[in-house]
Design an enzyme around this catalytic site. Structure first.
Site, PDB file in Angstrom:
ATOM      1  N   ASN A  50    -105.557 -52.728 -19.951  1.00 30.10           N
ATOM      2  CA  ASN A  50    -106.832 -53.042 -20.575  1.00 30.10           C
ATOM      3  C   ASN A  50    -107.938 -53.049 -19.519  1.00 30.10           C
ATOM      4  O   ASN A  50    -107.716 -53.423 -18.357  1.00 30.10           O
ATOM      5  CB  ASN A  50    -106.789 -54.365 -21.358  1.00 30.10           C
ATOM      6  CG  ASN A  50    -106.318 -55.548 -20.562  1.00 30.10           C
ATOM      7  OD1 ASN A  50    -105.476 -55.414 -19.669  1.00 30.10           O
ATOM      8  ND2 ASN A  50    -106.845 -56.719 -20.877  1.00 30.10           N
ATOM      9  N   ILE A  51    -109.103 -52.591 -19.912  1.00 32.38           N
ATOM     10  CA  ILE A  51    -110.249 -52.479 -19.014  1.00 32.38           C
ATOM     11  C   ILE A  51    -111.443 -53.118 -19.711  1.00 32.38           C
ATOM     12  O   ILE A  51    -111.988 -52.548 -20.669  1.00 32.38           O
ATOM     13  CB  ILE A  51    -110.548 -50.999 -18.670  1.00 32.38           C
ATOM     14  CG1 ILE A  51    -109.295 -50.323 -18.100  1.00 32.38           C
ATOM     15  CG2 ILE A  51    -111.725 -50.914 -17.696  1.00 32.38           C
ATOM     16  CD1 ILE A  51    -109.406 -48.804 -17.975  1.00 32.38           C
ATOM     17  N   GLU A  52    -111.807 -54.321 -19.240  1.00 32.04           N
ATOM     18  CA  GLU A  52    -112.924 -55.032 -19.863  1.00 32.04           C
ATOM     19  C   GLU A  52    -114.244 -54.594 -19.244  1.00 32.04           C
ATOM     20  O   GLU A  52    -114.269 -53.903 -18.220  1.00 32.04           O
ATOM     21  CB  GLU A  52    -112.712 -56.546 -19.709  1.00 32.04           C
ATOM     22  CG  GLU A  52    -111.484 -57.019 -20.472  1.00 32.04           C
ATOM     23  CD  GLU A  52    -111.219 -58.509 -20.391  1.00 32.04           C
ATOM     24  OE1 GLU A  52    -110.358 -58.981 -21.139  1.00 32.04           O
ATOM     25  OE2 GLU A  52    -111.872 -59.196 -19.561  1.00 32.04           O
ATOM     26  N   CYS A  61    -108.526 -51.290 -24.857  1.00 25.74           N
ATOM     27  CA  CYS A  61    -107.180 -51.858 -24.761  1.00 25.74           C
ATOM     28  C   CYS A  61    -106.243 -50.938 -23.974  1.00 25.74           C
ATOM     29  O   CYS A  61    -106.431 -49.722 -23.921  1.00 25.74           O
ATOM     30  CB  CYS A  61    -106.591 -52.056 -26.150  1.00 25.74           C
ATOM     31  SG  CYS A  61    -107.611 -53.024 -27.273  1.00 25.74           S
ATOM     32  N   GLU A  63    -103.304 -49.950 -24.774  1.00 26.50           N
ATOM     33  CA  GLU A  63    -102.628 -48.972 -25.632  1.00 26.50           C
ATOM     34  C   GLU A  63    -103.449 -47.693 -25.764  1.00 26.50           C
ATOM     35  O   GLU A  63    -102.933 -46.577 -25.676  1.00 26.50           O
ATOM     36  CB  GLU A  63    -102.391 -49.557 -27.040  1.00 26.50           C
ATOM     37  CG  GLU A  63    -101.546 -50.806 -27.059  1.00 26.50           C
ATOM     38  CD  GLU A  63    -102.370 -52.086 -27.018  1.00 26.50           C
ATOM     39  OE1 GLU A  63    -103.267 -52.210 -26.156  1.00 26.50           O
ATOM     40  OE2 GLU A  63    -102.123 -52.966 -27.856  1.00 26.50           O
ATOM     41  N   CYS A  93    -104.143 -54.529 -31.422  1.00 29.70           N
ATOM     42  CA  CYS A  93    -105.235 -54.776 -32.367  1.00 29.70           C
ATOM     43  C   CYS A  93    -105.232 -53.683 -33.439  1.00 29.70           C
ATOM     44  O   CYS A  93    -104.552 -52.663 -33.321  1.00 29.70           O
ATOM     45  CB  CYS A  93    -106.567 -54.826 -31.627  1.00 29.70           C
ATOM     46  SG  CYS A  93    -107.173 -53.217 -31.092  1.00 29.70           S
ATOM     47  N   CYS A  96    -106.102 -50.061 -32.203  1.00 30.46           N
ATOM     48  CA  CYS A  96    -105.005 -49.371 -31.510  1.00 30.46           C
ATOM     49  C   CYS A  96    -103.926 -48.927 -32.486  1.00 30.46           C
ATOM     50  O   CYS A  96    -103.361 -47.841 -32.346  1.00 30.46           O
ATOM     51  CB  CYS A  96    -104.415 -50.267 -30.435  1.00 30.46           C
ATOM     52  SG  CYS A  96    -105.511 -50.458 -29.014  1.00 30.46           S
TER      53      CYS A  96
HETATM   54 ZN    ZN Z   1    -106.294 -52.571 -29.139  1.00 29.69          ZN
END
Ligand code: ZN
Length: 138
Positions: A50-52, A61, A63, A93, A96
């Site tokens: 994940n990359i915020e 996300c 995935e 989520c 995804c």
């Molecule tokens: Zn997701």
């Protein structure tokens, strides 16, 4: 059925790769580090984390990172994806799940893993009636 070809050893290997990918997660806001490992029909594995972003809506996300990496390399058929977080089961989520559905229907195996447990499901378990246009051009 496709999923019956996946051994416990392969599942554990995918989890291990997802765990490695989680180390690269950029999650300064949520502190929730997730890694994903996606296996193609040919046996190749693509990982993601994940990359915020400071602009929260731009966060992506693990995935989808893994899936988009694979798609951009020409892959279209996937067998399984492991999704890992150290302590809390990282169920994907809705976005995804829908992206997975675009390329796999409900067949893909989805492994939700922590250091202490794992759930092995199909995408159909997670998204029983996903959306897909009847015709695609590529
Ligand atoms: Zn997701």
């Amino acid at each position: 059925m496709l999923n019956q070809k996946i051994s416990d050893e392969l599942i554990n290997n995918l989890i291990a790769q997802a765990k490695c990918a989680a180390n690269n997660a950029y999650a300064p806001f949520s502190k929730f580090k997730v890694g994903a490992a996606l296996m193609t029909k040919s046996g190749k594995v693509y990982t993601g984390c994940n990359i915020e972003n400071s602009s929260y809506g731009l966060t992506i996300c693990a995935e989808r990172v893994a899936i988009f990496k694979a798609i951009s390399e020409g892959e279209r058929e996937f067998i399984a994806m492991a999704i890992y977080n150290k302590e809390e089961k990282p169920y994907p989520c809705g976005a995804c799940r829908q992206v997975m559905f675009e390329f796999n229907g409900g067949d893909m195996l989805v492994i939700i893993a922590t250091d202490h447990s794992k759930d092995v499901l199909t995408l159909a378990d997670l998204l029983p009636k996903g959306f897909k246009l009847a015709k695609t051009n590529c």
